[in-house]
Write an enzyme that holds these catalytic residues in place. Structure first.
Site, PDB file in Angstrom:
ATOM      1  N   HIS A 171       0.840  -1.205   0.000  1.00 54.73           N
ATOM      2  CA  HIS A 171       0.000   0.000   0.000  1.00 54.73           C
ATOM      3  C   HIS A 171       0.872   1.251   0.000  1.00 54.73           C
ATOM      4  CE1 HIS A 171      -3.442   2.557   1.430  1.00 54.73           C
ATOM      5  NE2 HIS A 171      -2.440   3.225   1.972  1.00 54.73           N
ATOM      6  N   GLU A 172       1.913   1.261   0.830  1.00 59.23           N
ATOM      7  CA  GLU A 172       2.779   2.441   0.915  1.00 59.23           C
ATOM      8  C   GLU A 172       3.610   2.610  -0.358  1.00 59.23           C
ATOM      9  OE1 GLU A 172       2.330   4.579   3.172  1.00 59.23           O
ATOM     10  OE2 GLU A 172       0.928   3.305   4.245  1.00 59.23           O
ATOM     11  N   HIS A 175       1.738   4.414  -2.977  1.00 59.36           N
ATOM     12  CA  HIS A 175       1.736   5.867  -2.834  1.00 59.36           C
ATOM     13  C   HIS A 175       2.930   6.481  -3.581  1.00 59.36           C
ATOM     14  CE1 HIS A 175      -1.642   6.705  -0.306  1.00 59.36           C
ATOM     15  NE2 HIS A 175      -1.255   5.908   0.661  1.00 59.36           N
ATOM     16  N   GLU A 254      -6.128   7.294  -0.888  1.00 61.36           N
ATOM     17  CA  GLU A 254      -6.078   6.077  -0.079  1.00 61.36           C
ATOM     18  C   GLU A 254      -6.831   4.935  -0.757  1.00 61.36           C
ATOM     19  OE1 GLU A 254      -4.307   5.437   2.627  1.00 61.36           O
ATOM     20  OE2 GLU A 254      -3.445   7.434   2.417  1.00 61.36           O
TER      21      GLU A 254
END
Length: 653
Positions: A171-172, A175, A254
């Site tokens: 997930h990070e 980003h 997100e």
């Protein structure tokens, strides 16, 4: 949505943020202007009768003061953040993870992060842990990929298993690939400017006190204190507006990061499981700056009302990732049964320094045969659409499960001495020297002569190089990537000396190979990153460097001058009716390529997309992807800030 579309989405989010900022500054100006009008009323100013609340004699000062406070606060914060994510990590009390750590949970985090970086083509971020935080949370911060940090709470290490932690890291990483890190840093700086008015009000309240003198006449300081109180209240308006801006900008990003993280790992239970544990155990942060970085985090850092939250509700996120997971977990809570422990499954530690990689699902168990099946050098491998029809462009910024498994396998196969060396910055330097000596190749006596003033270091390089004799060429660039975060801890003088020595070693045989060029460019790009360029150019305005670039790629793909000329003319004809001829630059191909790449850094996103498509078609002109072509493509794409993932199963020696 491909890499370039996601980057464009981040730019649109930045534009929206600027619009929100303008509206917020106008509201703050109106509030400050009203406060000044109230101060005039309190002192009974004679000009008040000729004024109205929205325009009076102090209105110009209100405009100027509000602008200077907001702009000055934002610029000061941006200047403070110029060193990238490390500043944010230090602000949150996060501690860098020692690359020689014996903490099994931290070692597992390092392994997952490095595998994800190798697979995606991104630089390996610096890894930090907030040891004082028991909540389950994480964030990435940085202005450019080379200075990005990954910060994870101790609670996440203690409560998440490997698959769940991998989901959070994916997930990070999404980003970073989606262009959110720079957007979030801009938002962090902008919000600091918004809060400056309230901070000034608090300063006035603390510094000046009100009261009356002995004649019972009003002390002018009282008015100043009241003015400070009013500004402090205006600051709360700014805080509310800042939270609304973060909620408006962050929620969409997100949702996209959740979807990308799921696409990367192909394991919905991992990411959904991490969110479920946050739902049950919390993700709140106790640090003083938890409010400021709330929009960076994987989960909510503060307990906010839903309309102020920077993230969608946990239940909605879980249901979007894994429909039915919530119902299953609730049923399990009603009817508990013996379950596997929730603590993370750590990697095993071998006293000899080698690392094992455990997994709760077994998806990363050692394969029966290498994921990179080594083909016979005499057997050409067709591209099978990997690069044709825009295939390379479609893979930029994308991470597939097979890429991640390949990175895991590559990581496992590192020789013991290399694993040990990568625990320190000096060892990482020895690995780079050994790589150059291995693939040049360089005689041991010559290496000792070049490092005569450091006999012990030369011996270490020889020892590492000895284990690299059987190293597959496909390991070379991933090993370079693993060295870079260790070397990033060096100061400016050490970086200058390292780059100079690497150049001397690479040019010792008076020839710069493709691998040596790729190594030097990656080290230089990571240790001396260039700031992003604000000015963007169309591809058609850079025809000459494009011609040099394509000619260099074609020259490495083929030795047939007629074929090179034909393919070069065909590719360049797509950019202009009368393309420039094959460039007669008078420079060695790699030096000419380096010069051309510097001129192409300022291309706009569409120009980069089209250029990389032309590069892919140039290297596929002979129907085979050679390792040197793959290395060139990765370094070219990396210099253009377009990460190319591992291309599993298509590399031919």
């Amino acid at each position: 949505m491909d890499f370039f579309s996601r980057q464009e989405s981040a730019r649109r989010a930045t534009a929206r943020m600027l619009v929100y900022m303008v509206v917020t500054v106008l509201l703050l100006f109106a509030a400050v202007n009203l406060v000044l009008y109230g101060c005039l009323w309190l002192v009974g100013h004679h000009a008040l009768s000729r004024s109205v609340w929205w325009w009076h004699q102090w209105t110009p000062q209100a405009i100027l003061g509000t602008f200077l406070l907001v702009a000055g606060g934002s610029l000061l914060e941006w200047f403070r953040l110029r060193d990238g994510g490390r500043t944010v990590a230090e602000m949150m009390g996060a501690i860098p993870v020692d690359y020689a750590t014996r903490d099994l949970a931290e070692r597992q985090l390092l392994n997952i992060t490095e595998e994800m970086a190798i697979a995606s083509g991104l630089p390996v971020p610096s890894v930090h842990v907030m040891k004082q935080e028991s909540g389950i949370n994480a964030f990435v911060a940085g202005l450019i990929p080379e200075k990005t940090v990954l910060v994870v709470t101790r609670g996440a290490l203690d409560h998440l298993n490997r698959d769940e932690l991998q989901g959070v890291v994916a997930h990070e990483f999404s980003h970073i690939l989606n262009g959110d890190t720079r957007l979030n840093m801009r938002l962090l700086a902008a919000l600091s400017g918004i809060l400056a008015i309230g901070q000034l009000g608090g300063f006035l309240m603390r510094s000046l006190t009100g009261g009356y003198d002995g004649r019972q006449t009003r002390n002018p300081v009282t008015i100043v204190w009241i003015f400070g109180l009013a500004l402090w209240l205006v600051g709360w308006l700014g805080l509310l507006q800042g939270r609304l801006i973060k909620a408006a900008v962050s929620r969409e990003r997100e949702i996209l990061a959740d979807a990308s993280g799921l696409q990367f790992t192909r394991n919905p239970e991992g990411l959904a499981g991490a969110l479920w544990k946050i739902r049950e155990q919390g993700s709140w942060l106790s640090g003083l700056h938890a409010e400021e970085i709330s929009h960076l985090c994987f989960g909510e850092s503060l307990n906010m009302q839903r309309w102020l939250a920077t993230h969608p509700p946990i239940d909605e996120r879980i249901e979007a990732l894994y429909p039915g997971y919530l119902a299953r977990m609730r049923q399990r809570q009603k009817n508990p049964r013996p379950a596997a422990p929730t603590a993370p499954t750590p990697p095993s530690w071998n006293p000899e320094g080698t690392l094992g990689f455990a997994s709760t699902t077994g998806r990363f168990a050692a394969p029966d045969k290498p994921l990179f099946a080594s083909p016979s050098p005499d057997e050409p491998i067709p591209f099978d659409g990997v690069f044709s029809s825009g295939g390379l462009v479609g893979r930029i910024g994308e991470l597939r499960m097979e890429d991640l498994e390949s990175a895991t396998w590559l990581h496992r196969q590192l020789p013991v001495e290399v694993t040990r060396a990568l625990q320190t910055g000096t060892g990482a330097k020895a690995v780079l020297y050994a790589l150059i000596a291995r693939f040049q190749p360089m005689e041991p006596a010559r290496l000792r002569a070049l490092l005569a003033d450091r006999a012990s270091f030369a011996s270490w390089v020889e020892q590492v190089g000895g284990q690299m004799q059987s190293l597959d060429a496909r390991f070379a660039l991933p090993v370079v990537e693993l060295c870079l975060p260790r070397l990033a801890l060096s100061d400016a003088g050490e970086v200058t000396g390292l780059l100079a020595e690497l150049n001397v070693l690479a040019m010792d045989n008076d020839h710069l190979s493709v691998f040596e060029f790729a190594l030097l460019k990656r080290v230089e790009q990571h240790l001396r990153p260039k700031p992003p360029l604000m000015q963007r150019h169309a591809l058609e305005s850079r025809l000459q460097p494009v011609a040099v670039l394509l000619h260099s790629l074609l020259a490495f793909s083929s030795h047939d001058e007629a074929a090179i000329a034909r393919h070069h003319h065909q590719l360049m004809s797509e950019l202009c009716p009368s393309p420039p001829a094959i460039p007669d630059h008078g420079l060695p191909p790699l030096e000419a390529l380096d010069k051309a790449l510097h001129q192409l850094r300022s291309l706009n996103p569409d120009g980069k997309r089209r250029l990389l498509d032309l590069c892919a078609r140039a290297v596929e002109s002979d129907g085979i992807l050679h390792i040197r072509e793959y290395e060139l493509l990765r370094v070219i794409a990396g210099l253009l800030d377009c990460p190319v993932p591992l291309l599993q199963g298509v590399i031919h020696e």
